[in-house]
Design an enzyme around this catalytic site. Structure first.
Site, PDB file in Angstrom:
ATOM      1  N   ASN A   9       0.857  -1.191   0.000  1.00  0.00           N
ATOM      2  CA  ASN A   9       0.000   0.000   0.000  1.00  0.00           C
ATOM      3  C   ASN A   9       0.893   1.240   0.000  1.00  0.00           C
ATOM      4  O   ASN A   9       1.433   1.624   1.037  1.00  0.00           O
ATOM      5  CB  ASN A   9      -0.913  -0.041   1.246  1.00  0.00           C
ATOM      6  CG  ASN A   9      -1.800   1.185   1.332  1.00  0.00           C
ATOM      7  OD1 ASN A   9      -1.882   1.983   0.387  1.00  0.00           O
ATOM      8  ND2 ASN A   9      -2.482   1.358   2.461  1.00  0.00           N
ATOM      9  N   TRP A  10       1.026   1.831  -1.186  1.00  0.00           N
ATOM     10  CA  TRP A  10       1.938   2.979  -1.318  1.00  0.00           C
ATOM     11  C   TRP A  10       1.344   4.266  -0.752  1.00  0.00           C
ATOM     12  O   TRP A  10       2.029   5.280  -0.677  1.00  0.00           O
ATOM     13  CB  TRP A  10       2.292   3.200  -2.790  1.00  0.00           C
ATOM     14  CG  TRP A  10       3.169   2.138  -3.381  1.00  0.00           C
ATOM     15  CD1 TRP A  10       3.688   1.046  -2.724  1.00  0.00           C
ATOM     16  CD2 TRP A  10       3.647   2.068  -4.728  1.00  0.00           C
ATOM     17  NE1 TRP A  10       4.447   0.306  -3.590  1.00  0.00           N
ATOM     18  CE2 TRP A  10       4.445   0.904  -4.830  1.00  0.00           C
ATOM     19  CE3 TRP A  10       3.476   2.866  -5.856  1.00  0.00           C
ATOM     20  CZ2 TRP A  10       5.069   0.521  -6.017  1.00  0.00           C
ATOM     21  CZ3 TRP A  10       4.093   2.480  -7.043  1.00  0.00           C
ATOM     22  CH2 TRP A  10       4.887   1.328  -7.117  1.00  0.00           C
ATOM     23  N   LYS A  11       0.054   4.252  -0.445  1.00  0.00           N
ATOM     24  CA  LYS A  11      -0.632   5.461   0.056  1.00  0.00           C
ATOM     25  C   LYS A  11      -0.349   6.638  -0.899  1.00  0.00           C
ATOM     26  O   LYS A  11      -0.349   6.434  -2.105  1.00  0.00           O
ATOM     27  CB  LYS A  11      -0.199   5.738   1.495  1.00  0.00           C
ATOM     28  CG  LYS A  11      -0.351   4.486   2.370  1.00  0.00           C
ATOM     29  CD  LYS A  11      -0.154   4.725   3.821  1.00  0.00           C
ATOM     30  CE  LYS A  11      -0.330   3.412   4.571  1.00  0.00           C
ATOM     31  NZ  LYS A  11      -0.304   3.551   6.006  1.00  0.00           N
ATOM     32  N   HIS A  95      -9.941   2.045   5.004  1.00  0.00           N
ATOM     33  CA  HIS A  95      -8.641   2.204   5.672  1.00  0.00           C
ATOM     34  C   HIS A  95      -8.780   3.313   6.717  1.00  0.00           C
ATOM     35  O   HIS A  95      -9.458   4.318   6.484  1.00  0.00           O
ATOM     36  CB  HIS A  95      -7.570   2.560   4.639  1.00  0.00           C
ATOM     37  CG  HIS A  95      -6.186   2.474   5.206  1.00  0.00           C
ATOM     38  ND1 HIS A  95      -5.677   3.442   6.038  1.00  0.00           N
ATOM     39  CD2 HIS A  95      -5.225   1.522   5.090  1.00  0.00           C
ATOM     40  CE1 HIS A  95      -4.450   3.084   6.405  1.00  0.00           C
ATOM     41  NE2 HIS A  95      -4.159   1.921   5.847  1.00  0.00           N
ATOM     42  N   GLU A 167      -6.471  -4.192  11.072  1.00  0.00           N
ATOM     43  CA  GLU A 167      -5.416  -3.183  11.122  1.00  0.00           C
ATOM     44  C   GLU A 167      -5.640  -2.288  12.335  1.00  0.00           C
ATOM     45  O   GLU A 167      -6.373  -1.283  12.238  1.00  0.00           O
ATOM     46  CB  GLU A 167      -5.464  -2.305   9.870  1.00  0.00           C
ATOM     47  CG  GLU A 167      -5.190  -3.007   8.571  1.00  0.00           C
ATOM     48  CD  GLU A 167      -4.481  -2.088   7.590  1.00  0.00           C
ATOM     49  OE1 GLU A 167      -3.386  -2.416   7.173  1.00  0.00           O
ATOM     50  OE2 GLU A 167      -5.022  -1.015   7.269  1.00  0.00           O
ATOM     51  N   SER A 212       2.551  -1.655  10.730  1.00  0.00           N
ATOM     52  CA  SER A 212       3.978  -1.694  11.093  1.00  0.00           C
ATOM     53  C   SER A 212       4.663  -3.039  10.891  1.00  0.00           C
ATOM     54  O   SER A 212       5.569  -3.393  11.643  1.00  0.00           O
ATOM     55  CB  SER A 212       4.161  -1.220  12.546  1.00  0.00           C
ATOM     56  OG  SER A 212       3.838   0.137  12.649  1.00  0.00           O
TER      57      SER A 212
END
Ligand code: PGA
Length: 259
Positions: A9-11, A95, A167, A212
């Site tokens: 997930n590159w955001k 998210h 998450e 993380s």
């Protein structure tokens, strides 16, 4: 066998330069994988470019968001059919960064989940608690509330062939990873809940963990098969670290499957 799904997930990160520099490296490691499958989740504007570069590989594309409308006067939005058109397979829904910074509430997220599923893509429902909610032992309640909100507008079969990503909000980007026993507990709790409503579909739901994840802290996730994948943010942006992490996951799964 369900392959372990690793989503990068590159955001709000990436560029043509970043993709040109790194995608071949990702493709190379992908060729050596037996237990893992890779998916890349870049910002919308790079989806099509990456799609062309990953043709003829098993790497898939994940979108970071979608609108609840299919077409019309909704400036700035992207529809599920547009994502489908350019080869997207998975869509991240709910998210915590969208919930927090874009005020997406539980009802909107439920609508997105149902829409994505109905239009043939695979939604990844992100659920998890804040540090405060964890302290107050509200994790299970928070997670089940989101599932129930989806059930208010659809039925349990909507979860068939979807992904639920646990998450914890306090773990995302913080360097703190959740304890596997806690992850195991919440995943088993959700599984039991869904099983109580439908006994068939549970085997078709993937459970991921995100928050993380890095090379140094994943060992404890591979003592048993509790999860089917990771959502990886920060580490996926440093290709050297990402490759090391993928190699370690692949090796851990190899050992786990032999034991
Ligand atoms: P992180 O992000 O790996 O940087 O914690 C994970 C995510 O947001 O999905």
């Amino acid at each position: 066998m369900k392959k372990f799904l690793i989503i990068a997930n590159w955001k709000l990160n990436g560029s043509y330069n970043f993709i040109d520099k790194n995608l071949n490296i990702i493709k190379k490691i992908n060729n050596s994988l037996n237990y893992c499958q890779l998916s890349i989740s870049p910002p919308y504007v790079y989806l099509n470019y990456i799609n062309n570069l990953i043709k003829n590989t098993s790497i898939s594309l994940t979108a970071q968001n979608v609108d609840i409308h299919l077409k019309g006067s909704f400036t700035g939005e992207i529809s599920v059919n547009m994502l489908k058109d350019i080869g997207v397979k998975y869509v991240i829904i709910g998210h915590s960064e969208r919930r927090i910074y874009h005020n997406e509430d539980i009802d909107l997220i439920s609508k997105k989940f149902v829409l994505v599923k109905k239009y043939g893509l695979i939604p990844i429902l992100c659920i998890g608690e804040t540090a405060e909610q964890k302290k107050n032992k509200l994790t299970e309640k928070i997670c089940i509330n989101q599932i129930n909100s989806i059930l208010k507008i659809s039925n349990i079969k909507i979860f068939n062939n979807t992904i639920i990503a646990y998450e914890p909000i306090w773990a995302i980007g913080s360097g703190k990873i959740a304890d596997i026993n806690e992850v195991k507990k919440i995943i088993l709790f959700i599984k039991k809940y869904i099983f109580s409503l439908n006994k068939e579909i549970i085997k078709n739901i993937y459970f991921q963990y995100g928050g993380s994840v890095n090379f140094f802290n994943i060992n404890h996730f591979f003592t048993k098969k509790y999860i089917n994948g990771f959502l990886i943010g920060k580490v996926s942006l440093t290709i050297k670290d990402f490759v090391l992490l993928i190699e370690k996951i692949e090796k851990s799964l190899y050992l786990l499957n032999r034991s």
